[in-house]
Scaffold this active site. Structure first.
Site, PDB file in Angstrom:
ATOM      1  N   ALA A  66     107.211  -0.335  77.150  1.00 42.79           N
ATOM      2  CA  ALA A  66     108.072  -1.412  77.634  1.00 42.79           C
ATOM      3  C   ALA A  66     107.859  -2.627  76.736  1.00 42.79           C
ATOM      4  CB  ALA A  66     107.714  -1.743  79.078  1.00 42.79           C
ATOM      5  N   GLY A 109     105.317   2.956  78.467  1.00 39.46           N
ATOM      6  CA  GLY A 109     106.611   3.372  79.000  1.00 39.46           C
ATOM      7  C   GLY A 109     107.298   4.404  78.113  1.00 39.46           C
ATOM      8  N   GLU A 112     105.851   7.548  79.239  1.00 38.65           N
ATOM      9  CA  GLU A 112     106.389   7.818  80.584  1.00 38.65           C
ATOM     10  C   GLU A 112     107.845   8.267  80.513  1.00 38.65           C
ATOM     11  OE1 GLU A 112     105.108   3.909  81.834  1.00 38.65           O
ATOM     12  OE2 GLU A 112     103.965   4.812  83.471  1.00 38.65           O
ATOM     13  N   GLU A 132      98.215   0.651  78.530  1.00 37.44           N
ATOM     14  CA  GLU A 132      98.440  -0.535  79.376  1.00 37.44           C
ATOM     15  C   GLU A 132      97.156  -1.261  79.737  1.00 37.44           C
ATOM     16  OE1 GLU A 132      99.897   2.420  79.808  1.00 37.44           O
ATOM     17  OE2 GLU A 132     102.010   2.186  80.365  1.00 37.44           O
TER      18      GLU A 132
END
Ligand code: DAK
Length: 258
Positions: A66, A109, A112, A132
């Site tokens: 992200a 992300g 993911e 993260e």
């Protein structure tokens, strides 16, 4: 449809391709990219000419996660109220098979997103990680859940707690990715697999995806009963009659998607 952060293209053989296209930011997933990605995927999902979806990036990055610059100053309430979570949910809800073709980094992300797909085909330069913890947070789009189911608790803990990255070969060995190819051929090999899937009986493909994914949500007995009902249901389709008749008469089936 033209987009600013992705390229979307319908390819021969029933494949809907989405290429993440923020190369300078290593395809960091900002809100606009996520909106465009979901929109393109949903259009392909609804397109009767498309049987399989492919998400890819470039040779250096599938996606580096992200967009940290976008999240840096966000408050809890802003994170709660923006539509990021519902966008991710829409990817999980796609009815057609989705394949991630991963070269370079798939981090946070990005990892993911790959795991939200139904299959991952990786280049041997691919790297998978959930970094993260280095940002003072944890995975927020399934990283603690899908990763653990795929690779087991021991390795997932090491990745989530201590930022261990997996090589493509390790990811293959631990069951996170389906296949590993040289970077020059990985995209073509992904398309080959996507076209094979797109040519299969559409209703059965849809029900098969739903049934396998039900493993995540159901206890074994419920899952077995769900699968059995789906199996019986397919006997109401023309494709089942066609598939079995083609086998008996030693010919190739012609799928109608009915
Ligand atoms: N966000 C924003 N920009 C990024 C980025 C990212 N995740 N990753 C890379 N970039 C940008 C860099 O800032 C740099 O931009 P400029 O400085 O040139 O403007 C450019 O991409 C190139 O990056 P580097 O210069 O760092 O390139 P290197 O080859 O040296 O390093 C790297 C590559 C991948 C090791 C490094 O860029 C890196 O560590 N990137 C961050 C990886 C990371 O921590 N990813 C996790 C992000 S957190 C949620 C859903 C999902 C998520 C959260 C919530 N909900 C549904 C609520 C996910 C969270 C995350 O993914």
């Amino acid at each position: 449809m033209s987009y600013e952060n992705i390229l979307a293209e319908k390819l021969e053989g029933g494949v809907g391709l989405v290429r993440l296209n923020r190369p300078k930011a290593l395809n960091a997933l900002n809100a606009d990219l996520m909106r465009e990605l979901v929109e393109a995927l949903m259009l392909f999902d609804a397109d009767p000419e498309v049987g399989c979806l492919v998400i890819t990036g470039n040779e250096k990055a599938f996606a580096a996660g992200a967009d940290i610059k976008e999240m840096e100053t966000a408050t809890t309430v802003e994170m709660l109220y923006n539509d990021r979570i519902s966008l991710w949910d829409r990817i999980h809800d796609l009815k057609k098979p989705v394949i991630a073709s991963v070269s370079g980094v798939a981090l946070g992300g990005g990892c993911e997103l790959a795991m939200a797909c139904d299959m991952i085909i990786a280049a041997d330069n691919a790297r998978f990680g959930q970094p993260e913890i280095n940002l003072g947070v944890i995975p927020g789009a399934g990283g603690t859940q899908r990763l653990t189911r795929a690779v087991g608790k021991a390795l997932a803990m090491e990745m989530v707690l201590n930022n261990r990255w997996l090589t493509a070969e390790e990811a293959y060995r631990f069951g996170l990715v389906n296949r590993v190819y040289a970077p020059e051929v990985v995209f073509d090999e992904t398309l080959r697999i996507a076209r094979e899937i797109a040519a299969r009986a559409p209703v059965a493909i849809r029900i098969a995806k739903e049934s396998v994914n039900a493993t995540y949500d159901m206890f074994l007995g419920d899952g077995i009963r769900f699968e059995r009902r789906n199996f019986y249901f397919l006997f109401s389709t023309e494709d089942q009659k066609e598939g079995m008749n083609a086998f008996v008469n030693k010919r190739d089936p012609k799928w109608q998607g009915k």
